[in-house]
Design a protein around this motif. Structure first.
Motif, PDB file in Angstrom:
ATOM      1  N   GLN A 178       0.826  -1.205   0.000  1.00 28.96           N
ATOM      2  CA  GLN A 178       0.000   0.000   0.000  1.00 28.96           C
ATOM      3  C   GLN A 178       0.863   1.259   0.000  1.00 28.96           C
ATOM      4  OE1 GLN A 178      -0.426  -2.556   2.179  1.00 28.96           O
ATOM      5  NE2 GLN A 178      -2.276  -3.447   1.279  1.00 28.96           N
ATOM      6  N   PHE A 179       1.954   1.239   0.764  1.00 35.55           N
ATOM      7  CA  PHE A 179       2.863   2.381   0.812  1.00 35.55           C
ATOM      8  C   PHE A 179       3.457   2.638  -0.567  1.00 35.55           C
ATOM      9  CE2 PHE A 179       7.098   4.187   1.270  1.00 35.55           C
ATOM     10  CZ  PHE A 179       6.866   5.282   2.092  1.00 35.55           C
ATOM     11  N   LYS A 180       3.885   1.570  -1.224  1.00 38.20           N
ATOM     12  CA  LYS A 180       4.496   1.704  -2.539  1.00 38.20           C
ATOM     13  C   LYS A 180       3.489   2.220  -3.572  1.00 38.20           C
ATOM     14  CE  LYS A 180       7.795  -2.004  -1.691  1.00 38.20           C
ATOM     15  NZ  LYS A 180       8.234  -3.351  -2.090  1.00 38.20           N
ATOM     16  N   LEU A 181       2.270   1.680  -3.517  1.00 37.33           N
ATOM     17  CA  LEU A 181       1.238   2.132  -4.457  1.00 37.33           C
ATOM     18  C   LEU A 181       0.917   3.604  -4.246  1.00 37.33           C
ATOM     19  CD1 LEU A 181      -1.149  -0.962  -4.406  1.00 37.33           C
ATOM     20  CD2 LEU A 181       0.318  -0.224  -6.295  1.00 37.33           C
ATOM     21  N   ALA A 182       0.817   4.024  -2.982  1.00 38.45           N
ATOM     22  CA  ALA A 182       0.528   5.424  -2.675  1.00 38.45           C
ATOM     23  C   ALA A 182       1.685   6.321  -3.112  1.00 38.45           C
ATOM     24  CB  ALA A 182       0.256   5.590  -1.184  1.00 38.45           C
ATOM     25  N   ALA A 183       2.906   5.866  -2.917  1.00 38.06           N
ATOM     26  CA  ALA A 183       4.072   6.659  -3.304  1.00 38.06           C
ATOM     27  C   ALA A 183       4.110   6.851  -4.819  1.00 38.06           C
ATOM     28  CB  ALA A 183       5.350   5.987  -2.815  1.00 38.06           C
ATOM     29  N   GLU A 235      12.282  14.227  -6.164  1.00 39.94           N
ATOM     30  CA  GLU A 235      13.259  14.437  -5.092  1.00 39.94           C
ATOM     31  C   GLU A 235      12.581  14.871  -3.795  1.00 39.94           C
ATOM     32  OE1 GLU A 235      17.311  16.995  -4.311  1.00 39.94           O
ATOM     33  OE2 GLU A 235      16.572  16.749  -6.354  1.00 39.94           O
ATOM     34  N   ALA A 236      11.630  15.791  -3.896  1.00 39.52           N
ATOM     35  CA  ALA A 236      10.928  16.257  -2.700  1.00 39.52           C
ATOM     36  C   ALA A 236      10.090  15.141  -2.091  1.00 39.52           C
ATOM     37  CB  ALA A 236      10.042  17.457  -3.049  1.00 39.52           C
ATOM     38  N   LEU A 237       9.442  14.365  -2.940  1.00 34.30           N
ATOM     39  CA  LEU A 237       8.634  13.252  -2.454  1.00 34.30           C
ATOM     40  C   LEU A 237       9.508  12.202  -1.781  1.00 34.30           C
ATOM     41  CD1 LEU A 237       5.864  11.867  -2.272  1.00 34.30           C
ATOM     42  CD2 LEU A 237       6.301  10.888  -4.522  1.00 34.30           C
ATOM     43  N   ALA A 238      10.652  11.918  -2.367  1.00 44.72           N
ATOM     44  CA  ALA A 238      11.566  10.941  -1.786  1.00 44.72           C
ATOM     45  C   ALA A 238      12.055  11.396  -0.419  1.00 44.72           C
ATOM     46  CB  ALA A 238      12.750  10.703  -2.717  1.00 44.72           C
ATOM     47  N   LEU A 239      12.390  12.668  -0.291  1.00 42.21           N
ATOM     48  CA  LEU A 239      12.825  13.197   1.007  1.00 42.21           C
ATOM     49  C   LEU A 239      11.708  13.102   2.037  1.00 42.21           C
ATOM     50  CD1 LEU A 239      14.898  16.336  -0.021  1.00 42.21           C
ATOM     51  CD2 LEU A 239      15.732  14.288   1.127  1.00 42.21           C
ATOM     52  N   GLU A 240      10.502  13.419   1.622  1.00 39.06           N
ATOM     53  CA  GLU A 240       9.358  13.371   2.543  1.00 39.06           C
ATOM     54  C   GLU A 240       9.078  11.943   3.018  1.00 39.06           C
ATOM     55  OE1 GLU A 240       4.570  13.824   2.224  1.00 39.06           O
ATOM     56  OE2 GLU A 240       5.774  15.282   1.092  1.00 39.06           O
ATOM     57  N   LEU A 241       9.172  10.980   2.097  1.00 39.04           N
ATOM     58  CA  LEU A 241       8.862   9.587   2.432  1.00 39.04           C
ATOM     59  C   LEU A 241      10.038   8.841   3.051  1.00 39.04           C
ATOM     60  CD1 LEU A 241       6.806   8.587  -0.736  1.00 39.04           C
ATOM     61  CD2 LEU A 241       5.935   9.245   1.510  1.00 39.04           C
ATOM     62  N   GLY A 242      11.241   9.396   2.901  1.00 37.46           N
ATOM     63  CA  GLY A 242      12.406   8.736   3.464  1.00 37.46           C
ATOM     64  C   GLY A 242      12.924   7.589   2.624  1.00 37.46           C
ATOM     65  N   VAL A 243      12.757   7.702   1.320  1.00 38.55           N
ATOM     66  CA  VAL A 243      13.277   6.692   0.396  1.00 38.55           C
ATOM     67  C   VAL A 243      14.168   7.393  -0.619  1.00 38.55           C
ATOM     68  CG1 VAL A 243      11.289   5.166   0.632  1.00 38.55           C
ATOM     69  CG2 VAL A 243      11.313   6.861  -1.181  1.00 38.55           C
ATOM     70  N   LEU A 285      11.756   5.253  -6.028  1.00 44.77           N
ATOM     71  CA  LEU A 285      10.412   5.630  -6.490  1.00 44.77           C
ATOM     72  C   LEU A 285      10.240   5.275  -7.968  1.00 44.77           C
ATOM     73  CD1 LEU A 285       9.975   9.138  -4.831  1.00 44.77           C
ATOM     74  CD2 LEU A 285       8.798   7.028  -4.211  1.00 44.77           C
ATOM     75  N   TYR A 286      11.274   5.559  -8.746  1.00 49.59           N
ATOM     76  CA  TYR A 286      11.204   5.243 -10.172  1.00 49.59           C
ATOM     77  C   TYR A 286      11.156   3.731 -10.408  1.00 49.59           C
ATOM     78  CZ  TYR A 286      12.178  10.149 -11.194  1.00 49.59           C
ATOM     79  OH  TYR A 286      12.110  11.508 -11.283  1.00 49.59           O
ATOM     80  N   LYS A 287      11.881   2.972  -9.619  1.00 48.78           N
ATOM     81  CA  LYS A 287      11.842   1.505  -9.744  1.00 48.78           C
ATOM     82  C   LYS A 287      10.454   0.978  -9.422  1.00 48.78           C
ATOM     83  CE  LYS A 287      16.695   0.594  -8.704  1.00 48.78           C
ATOM     84  NZ  LYS A 287      17.630  -0.037  -7.751  1.00 48.78           N
ATOM     85  N   TRP A 288       9.847   1.511  -8.371  1.00 49.83           N
ATOM     86  CA  TRP A 288       8.489   1.093  -8.014  1.00 49.83           C
ATOM     87  C   TRP A 288       7.512   1.444  -9.127  1.00 49.83           C
ATOM     88  CZ3 TRP A 288       8.545   3.381  -2.387  1.00 49.83           C
ATOM     89  CH2 TRP A 288       9.306   2.545  -1.560  1.00 49.83           C
ATOM     90  N   ALA A 289       7.657   2.642  -9.712  1.00 48.10           N
ATOM     91  CA  ALA A 289       6.764   3.067 -10.790  1.00 48.10           C
ATOM     92  C   ALA A 289       6.923   2.161 -12.008  1.00 48.10           C
ATOM     93  CB  ALA A 289       7.058   4.513 -11.164  1.00 48.10           C
ATOM     94  N   LYS A 290       8.165   1.791 -12.317  1.00 48.55           N
ATOM     95  CA  LYS A 290       8.416   0.908 -13.460  1.00 48.55           C
ATOM     96  C   LYS A 290       7.817  -0.479 -13.223  1.00 48.55           C
ATOM     97  CE  LYS A 290      12.150  -0.843 -16.346  1.00 48.55           C
ATOM     98  NZ  LYS A 290      13.604  -0.895 -16.538  1.00 48.55           N
ATOM     99  N   ALA A 291       7.989  -1.005 -11.999  1.00 49.88           N
ATOM    100  CA  ALA A 291       7.428  -2.321 -11.676  1.00 49.88           C
ATOM    101  C   ALA A 291       5.910  -2.291 -11.764  1.00 49.88           C
ATOM    102  CB  ALA A 291       7.864  -2.747 -10.283  1.00 49.88           C
ATOM    103  N   LEU A 292       5.314  -1.216 -11.302  1.00 50.83           N
ATOM    104  CA  LEU A 292       3.853  -1.089 -11.347  1.00 50.83           C
ATOM    105  C   LEU A 292       3.372  -1.004 -12.790  1.00 50.83           C
ATOM    106  CD1 LEU A 292       1.305  -0.769  -9.617  1.00 50.83           C
ATOM    107  CD2 LEU A 292       1.678   1.686  -9.680  1.00 50.83           C
ATOM    108  N   GLU A 293       4.111  -0.283 -13.610  1.00 49.10           N
ATOM    109  CA  GLU A 293       3.737  -0.149 -15.014  1.00 49.10           C
ATOM    110  C   GLU A 293       3.856  -1.478 -15.759  1.00 49.10           C
ATOM    111  OE1 GLU A 293       5.806   1.904 -18.831  1.00 49.10           O
ATOM    112  OE2 GLU A 293       5.590   3.189 -17.063  1.00 49.10           O
ATOM    113  N   GLN A 294       4.896  -2.237 -15.464  1.00 49.12           N
ATOM    114  CA  GLN A 294       5.128  -3.491 -16.170  1.00 49.12           C
ATOM    115  C   GLN A 294       4.182  -4.599 -15.737  1.00 49.12           C
ATOM    116  OE1 GLN A 294       9.249  -4.333 -15.472  1.00 49.12           O
ATOM    117  NE2 GLN A 294       9.955  -3.075 -17.183  1.00 49.12           N
TER     118      GLN A 294
END
Length: 115
Positions: free
Chosen positions: A26-31, A43-51, A56-65
């Motif tokens: 759920q965290f990954k999907l929300a991110a 960059e700002a989102l990554a700093l806010e989430l602590g990742v 974030l880009y890897k998660w987005a790519k995995a979700l897309e694929q």
């Protein structure tokens, strides 16, 4: 009175690297959803989430694929039934080569013991 020696900066960094964070699906999907919104920079989102930003880009790519149902389903290696035959054969070959190296060392040890 004895004191513990202080850790060097490289030892502290190594200890921090060994800790791996585990994030829920759920965290990954929300991110990824927030990343795709475009309201914040990655960059700002990554700093806010602590990742890391690239995570974030890897998660987005995995979700897309794979889509939302199949992505982020489990950790670690895929089950043997889902791996390709080449991957399975490479793993078996590596294991056999390791065993052969151990047996060669043991044989050399036995030969030295006989002398």
């Amino acid at each position: 009175m004895t004191t513990k020696p202080e850790k060097s900066p490289s030892e502290d960094a190594a200890a921090e690297r060994q800790h791996r964070s585990v994030y829920t699906k759920q965290f990954k999907l929300a991110a990824v959803a927030r990343l795709n919104d475009g309201k914040q920079t990655a960059e700002a989102l990554a700093l806010e989430l602590g990742v890391r930003r690239n995570q974030l880009y890897k998660w987005a790519k995995a979700l897309e694929q794979k889509g939302p149902e199949a992505s982020f389903s489990s950790r670690g290696r895929k089950p043997a039934s889902e791996e390709s035959e080449i991957v399975q054969l490479k793993r078996q070959l590596a294991r056999a080569q390791e065993e052969l190296a151990i047996l060669k060392k043991f044989d050399a040890y036995l030969k030295r013991q006989k002398q």
